[in-house]
Design a protein around this motif. Structure first.
Motif, PDB file in Angstrom:
ATOM      1  N   GLN A 195      70.969  26.024 -15.243  1.00  0.00           N
ATOM      2  CA  GLN A 195      69.864  26.287 -14.337  1.00  0.00           C
ATOM      3  C   GLN A 195      70.417  26.789 -13.010  1.00  0.00           C
ATOM      4  N   LYS A 196      70.375  28.099 -12.814  1.00  0.00           N
ATOM      5  CA  LYS A 196      70.981  28.719 -11.642  1.00  0.00           C
ATOM      6  C   LYS A 196      70.023  28.764 -10.465  1.00  0.00           C
ATOM      7  N   TYR A 197      68.751  28.530 -10.706  1.00  0.00           N
ATOM      8  CA  TYR A 197      67.777  28.646  -9.636  1.00  0.00           C
ATOM      9  C   TYR A 197      66.839  27.453  -9.654  1.00  0.00           C
ATOM     10  N   LEU A 198      66.135  27.230  -8.557  1.00  0.00           N
ATOM     11  CA  LEU A 198      65.197  26.120  -8.428  1.00  0.00           C
ATOM     12  C   LEU A 198      63.852  26.666  -7.965  1.00  0.00           C
ATOM     13  N   ILE A 199      62.818  26.421  -8.752  1.00  0.00           N
ATOM     14  CA  ILE A 199      61.465  26.860  -8.406  1.00  0.00           C
ATOM     15  C   ILE A 199      60.716  25.686  -7.799  1.00  0.00           C
ATOM     16  N   GLU A 200      60.116  25.920  -6.648  1.00  0.00           N
ATOM     17  CA  GLU A 200      59.379  24.857  -5.975  1.00  0.00           C
ATOM     18  C   GLU A 200      57.983  24.691  -6.575  1.00  0.00           C
ATOM     19  N   SER A 201      57.271  25.809  -6.773  1.00  0.00           N
ATOM     20  CA  SER A 201      55.917  25.737  -7.328  1.00  0.00           C
ATOM     21  C   SER A 201      55.530  27.116  -7.876  1.00  0.00           C
ATOM     22  N   ILE A 202      54.472  27.124  -8.691  1.00  0.00           N
ATOM     23  CA  ILE A 202      53.964  28.362  -9.274  1.00  0.00           C
ATOM     24  C   ILE A 202      52.476  28.445  -9.038  1.00  0.00           C
ATOM     25  N   GLU A 203      52.002  29.588  -8.577  1.00  0.00           N
ATOM     26  CA  GLU A 203      50.581  29.815  -8.368  1.00  0.00           C
ATOM     27  C   GLU A 203      50.087  30.897  -9.314  1.00  0.00           C
ATOM     28  N   LYS A 204      48.987  30.665  -9.963  1.00  0.00           N
ATOM     29  CA  LYS A 204      48.342  31.654 -10.820  1.00  0.00           C
ATOM     30  C   LYS A 204      47.104  32.171 -10.108  1.00  0.00           C
ATOM     31  N   ILE A 205      47.086  33.463  -9.829  1.00  0.00           N
ATOM     32  CA  ILE A 205      45.928  34.065  -9.188  1.00  0.00           C
ATOM     33  C   ILE A 205      45.369  35.100 -10.144  1.00  0.00           C
ATOM     34  N   GLN A 206      44.264  34.768 -10.793  1.00  0.00           N
ATOM     35  CA  GLN A 206      43.699  35.652 -11.826  1.00  0.00           C
ATOM     36  C   GLN A 206      42.198  35.576 -11.782  1.00  0.00           C
ATOM     37  N   VAL A 264      43.222  41.090 -10.594  1.00  0.00           N
ATOM     38  CA  VAL A 264      44.647  41.285 -10.814  1.00  0.00           C
ATOM     39  C   VAL A 264      45.277  39.982 -11.297  1.00  0.00           C
ATOM     40  N   ALA A 265      46.105  40.093 -12.336  1.00  0.00           N
ATOM     41  CA  ALA A 265      46.810  38.921 -12.855  1.00  0.00           C
ATOM     42  C   ALA A 265      48.112  38.770 -12.076  1.00  0.00           C
ATOM     43  N   LEU A 266      48.091  37.908 -11.070  1.00  0.00           N
ATOM     44  CA  LEU A 266      49.236  37.736 -10.182  1.00  0.00           C
ATOM     45  C   LEU A 266      49.787  36.329 -10.297  1.00  0.00           C
ATOM     46  N   THR A 267      51.073  36.230 -10.551  1.00  0.00           N
ATOM     47  CA  THR A 267      51.771  34.948 -10.568  1.00  0.00           C
ATOM     48  C   THR A 267      52.784  34.947  -9.439  1.00  0.00           C
ATOM     49  N   ILE A 268      52.771  33.886  -8.633  1.00  0.00           N
ATOM     50  CA  ILE A 268      53.705  33.779  -7.515  1.00  0.00           C
ATOM     51  C   ILE A 268      54.676  32.648  -7.789  1.00  0.00           C
ATOM     52  N   LEU A 269      55.956  32.971  -7.802  1.00  0.00           N
ATOM     53  CA  LEU A 269      57.009  31.975  -7.960  1.00  0.00           C
ATOM     54  C   LEU A 269      57.582  31.660  -6.584  1.00  0.00           C
TER      55      LEU A 269
END
Length: 305
Positions: free
Chosen positions: A293-304, A68-73
């Motif tokens: 920029q209305k939001y702040l992303i801490e990190s991104i994970e790619k699970i593929q 599964v191509a899963l991206t977690i924000l």
């Protein structure tokens, strides 16, 4: 056995998460199954809006060993559904975007593909809506739709599908969408709704603030209220003027300063009420024009796999 030919369109499915331990696995299991069976190319974007329970742990355990191509924000702090989903939309690359504001799935999963096929018929926005909604939601949408200039009416929905064209159209007008559903309806693109026999519970925070913002930005409700109150004050002022003239010409002593002070108080109330609406409009316009920029992303994970 003949394998069903899959759609070649690239699909993005964006799912909002905030402490959804009880429903996250069932939701992603059903969603991934539908996408895998019907599309050759797809991605799932999970927006972690500062979950404090085991939601993300369970989601990662579920994704282990799956193709599964899963991206977690991971959002830096709690943002609320609109800002967090805007982050997910900006990260998505699909030609069609499924927006799941909740992991609740009180609808048959067949509606996911039905929404897609409905979009292929020329509908850029397809909303899947429950037939049963709360009284407060029904009241809000009645006010919103009555004061909106859009030919399309919005209502409570479980999820929606939007085309890349709809996203681009809205972003061409505004870099930020404070209320996505209203922005889509105001885009001028074709919009339709599918219904199912069920209801969804609404446990999202800050809904009152969102309701006020959307009414001020996407409808003329504030203008109508301001004009109505202004007209009322004009009538009160005219009545007081006529009363004063009658007293003056009839030679009756003027008594009752309380009445005069009451009228003055009403006048200032109307003035400040109108100013509050103007300030609200200016605040929203300033926010949309300068706060890119209305939001702040801490990190991104790619699970593929």
């Amino acid at each position: 056995m003949i394998e069903t030919q899959k759609e070649k369109t690239f699909i993005s499915a964006i799912v909002y998460l905030h402490n959804d331990t009880d429903t996250v696995i069932n939701s992603f299991e059903n969603l991934e199954k539908v996408l895998q069976n019907n599309f050759s190319n797809y991605e799932i974007i999970a927006v972690d809006d500062a979950c404090t329970d085991n939601t993300m742990l369970e989601l990662k355990q579920w994704a282990e060993g799956k193709a599964v191509a899963l991206t977690i924000l991971h959002m830096s702090m709690y943002h609320g559904v609109e800002d967090a989903m805007n982050a997910g939309i900006d990260a998505a690359i699909g030609d069609f975007l499924f927006e799941f504001d909740s992991t609740q799935m009180p609808y048959p999963t067949e509606l996911i593909m039905k929404a897609y096929r409905t979009a292929l018929e020329g509908n850029d926005i397809v909303c899947v809506c429950p037939e049963h909604v709360s009284g407060s939601s029904r009241f809000f949408y009645r006010i919103f739709n009555a004061n909106s200039s859009s030919v399309y009416k919005i209502q409570t929905d479980a999820f929606r599908l939007v085309t890349r064209r709809a996203i681009n159209r809205v972003h061409a007008s505004h870099s930020y969408m404070p209320y996505r559903k209203a922005a889509y309806a105001a885009s001028g693109l074709k919009m339709c709704s599918l219904t199912f026999d069920g209801k969804i519970s609404n446990n999202q925070r800050s809904r009152l603030s969102l309701a006020i913002d959307s009414l001020a930005l996407y409808t003329n409700a504030g203008y109508r209220i301001s004009i109505g109150f202004t007209c009322f004050m004009i009538l009160v002022t005219l009545a007081e003027l006529i009363y004063t003239l009658v007293v003056y010409f009839m030679g009756i002593p003027i008594v009752g300063w309380t009445t005069t002070l009451l009228v003055i108080s009403f006048g200032f109330l109307g003035l400040f009420f109108s100013q509050s609406i103007i300030i609200k409009y200016l605040s929203l316009n300033l926010d949309m024009a300068f706060r890119k920029q209305k939001y702040l992303i801490e990190s991104i994970e790619k699970i593929q796999k």
